[in-house]
Design a protein around this motif. Structure first.
Motif, short mmCIF file in Angstrom:
data_model
loop_
_atom_site.label_atom_id
_atom_site.label_comp_id
_atom_site.label_asym_id
_atom_site.label_seq_id
_atom_site.Cartn_x
_atom_site.Cartn_y
_atom_site.Cartn_z
N THR A 1 4.34 4.87 4.80
CA THR A 1 4.31 5.01 3.34
C THR A 1 5.08 3.87 2.68
O THR A 1 6.14 3.45 3.16
CB THR A 1 4.92 6.35 2.89
OG1 THR A 1 6.31 6.39 3.25
CG2 THR A 1 4.19 7.51 3.55
N ASP A 2 4.52 3.37 1.55
CA ASP A 2 5.18 2.34 0.73
C ASP A 2 5.53 1.08 1.52
O ASP A 2 6.61 0.50 1.34
CB ASP A 2 6.43 2.90 0.06
CG ASP A 2 6.10 4.04 -0.88
OD1 ASP A 2 5.06 3.96 -1.56
OD2 ASP A 2 6.87 5.02 -0.93
N CYS B 1 -6.41 3.92 2.97
CA CYS B 1 -5.23 3.11 2.68
C CYS B 1 -5.57 1.87 1.86
O CYS B 1 -5.35 0.73 2.32
CB CYS B 1 -4.55 2.69 3.97
SG CYS B 1 -4.12 4.03 5.09
N THR C 1 -13.83 -3.50 -0.61
CA THR C 1 -12.49 -3.00 -0.91
C THR C 1 -11.54 -3.36 0.22
O THR C 1 -11.88 -3.24 1.40
CB THR C 1 -12.53 -1.47 -1.10
OG1 THR C 1 -13.43 -1.15 -2.16
CG2 THR C 1 -11.16 -0.93 -1.43
N ALA D 1 0.84 -1.20 0.00
CA ALA D 1 0.00 0.00 0.00
C ALA D 1 0.88 1.24 0.00
O ALA D 1 1.95 1.26 0.62
CB ALA D 1 -0.93 0.02 1.21
N ASN D 2 0.42 2.27 -0.71
CA ASN D 2 1.12 3.56 -0.68
C ASN D 2 1.05 4.19 0.71
O ASN D 2 2.00 4.83 1.16
CB ASN D 2 0.53 4.51 -1.72
CG ASN D 2 0.74 4.01 -3.13
OD1 ASN D 2 1.74 3.37 -3.43
ND2 ASN D 2 -0.20 4.29 -4.02
N LEU E 1 -5.14 -1.11 -0.94
CA LEU E 1 -3.96 -1.82 -1.42
C LEU E 1 -3.53 -1.25 -2.77
O LEU E 1 -4.36 -0.87 -3.59
CB LEU E 1 -4.25 -3.31 -1.55
CG LEU E 1 -4.66 -4.05 -0.27
CD1 LEU E 1 -4.78 -5.55 -0.56
CD2 LEU E 1 -3.67 -3.81 0.85
N SER E 2 -2.23 -1.25 -3.00
CA SER E 2 -1.70 -0.74 -4.26
C SER E 2 -1.44 -1.84 -5.27
O SER E 2 -1.04 -1.56 -6.40
CB SER E 2 -0.39 0.04 -4.01
OG SER E 2 0.58 -0.79 -3.41
N ALA E 3 -1.64 -3.10 -4.88
CA ALA E 3 -1.46 -4.23 -5.78
C ALA E 3 -2.35 -5.38 -5.31
O ALA E 3 -2.65 -5.50 -4.12
CB ALA E 3 0.00 -4.67 -5.79
N PRO F 1 4.60 -7.65 -5.89
CA PRO F 1 4.27 -6.75 -7.01
C PRO F 1 5.45 -6.61 -7.94
O PRO F 1 6.61 -6.66 -7.50
CB PRO F 1 3.92 -5.43 -6.31
CG PRO F 1 3.54 -5.80 -4.92
CD PRO F 1 4.37 -7.00 -4.57
N TYR G 1 -8.31 -2.76 2.50
CA TYR G 1 -7.49 -1.64 2.99
C TYR G 1 -6.39 -2.19 3.88
O TYR G 1 -6.56 -3.21 4.55
CB TYR G 1 -8.33 -0.66 3.81
CG TYR G 1 -9.57 -0.14 3.13
CD1 TYR G 1 -9.48 0.88 2.19
CD2 TYR G 1 -10.83 -0.65 3.42
CE1 TYR G 1 -10.61 1.37 1.56
CE2 TYR G 1 -11.97 -0.17 2.80
CZ TYR G 1 -11.85 0.85 1.87
OH TYR G 1 -12.97 1.33 1.25
#
Length: 229
Positions: free
Chosen positions: A113-114, A147, A139, A11-12, A149-151, A173, A141
Motif C-alpha cells: 500500500t502507498d 493497481c 492503462t 500507487a495506492n 497508478l495514483s499519479a 507527486p 498498472y
C-alpha cells in the motif's frame, strides 16, 4: 554523461511479482525489470506477444522511496472437476452440473500500500517512451490490474553521469514532495559489494518464463527537487 529517462511510479496498491502458486501469490518490495518493461510496453500499446526487442535492450534502475505496507487479501475460489461437465456454456452451468462435487479453497494475494518508486531508463531511443508515458495507450498498472497508478509518471529526459544523478531530477507527486529514496537497484557491475539475484529477466512473455539477473543494491540519498519540463 548520457541521456536518461526518469519517471515515478506511485500507487495506492501495488503488486510486484513473485513466484506464483495456486494458493498464494506474494509481492516483492520493488518492481523488477520485467515489470518496468511491461509498463513501458503498455504505454506504447504493445500486446503481450508484441515486439519488445527495442525495450529488451534498455537498462533500468529503480530507486525505492517507499516500499509500502504489506496488505494481504483473501479470495475464495470454487473449482469444478473437469469430469463434471464438458464444455459448459458458462461458469454457472458448470457449477450447477457439479452440484456437490465442487470444492472451495482460500487463496491469498499480497499487495503493497502507498508505494513510491523512481525509475531511470537508459541505453535506447527514449523520446518515444517519454511521450508514451505522457499519453499511454493502455492503462498503466503497478502490478495487477487492480493497481492503477495514483499519479502521472511525470516522465522527462535528463543528461547525467549516472542513474543516481539522473533520479535527482524526478518529479514526485505533490503530496509526496520532499521524500528521500534510500536504496537504488541496478544491474550489477564488477566491484559491487551488495549483489542479489532477481528472477525478472523476460525470456518468454507468453509463457511467463523469466531468467535470473544479478542486481546491485546501493545505499543512496536521493531527494528530487525536479519540476515538470
Amino acid at each position: 554523461m548520457q541521456p536518461y529517462l526518469v519517471f515515478t511510479l506511485a500507487a495506492n496498491l501495488a503488486a510486484m511479482g513473485e513466484l506464483a502458486g495456486h494458493e498464494r501469490r506474494g509481492s516483492l518490495t520493488w518492481p523488477g525489470r520485467s515489470e518496468i518493461l511491461g509498463l513501458l510496453g503498455a504505454a506504447l500499446g504493445l500486446e503481450r506477444g508484441g515486439d519488445f526487442s527495442a525495450l529488451d535492450l534498455l537498462r533500468v534502475g529503480v530507486a525505492v522511496f517507499d516500499d509500502g505496507t504489506l496488505l494481504r487479501d483473501y479470495h475464495t475460489v470454487e473449482t469444478v472437476p473437469s469430469a463434471a461437465i464438458r464444455r459448459p456454456n458458462s461458469r454457472p452451468q458448470a457449477l450447477a452440473a457439479a452440484r456437490l462435487r465442487s470444492s472451495t479453497t482460500i487463496t491469498l494475494r499480497d499487495y503493497r500500500t502507498d508505494a513510491l518508486y523512481g525509475v531511470a531508463v537508459w541505453g535506447g531511443d527514449l523520446a518515444p517512451l517519454r511521450d508514451a508515458l505522457a499519453t499511454p495507450h493502455f492503462t498503466l498498472y503497478l502490478g495487477r490490474k487492480s493497481c492503477p497508478l495514483s499519479a502521472p509518471p511525470g516522465a522527462k529526459i535528463v543528461t547525467a553521469a549516472g542513474p543516481e544523478e539522473a533520479l535527482d531530477a524526478l518529479v514526485l507527486p505533490p503530496w509526496r514532495q520532499g521524500e528521500t529514496a534510500s536504496w537504488l537497484m541496478t544491474d550489477a557491475e564488477p566491484g559491487d559489494t551488495h549483489v542479489e539475484q532477481r528472477q525478472d529477466q523476460p525470456l518468454d512473455r507468453m509463457r511467463w518464463h523469466f531468467a535470473a539477473r544479478r542486481v546491485a543494491v546501493r545505499k543512496v540519498a536521493i531527494q528530487p527537487k525536479g519540476r515538470s519540463a
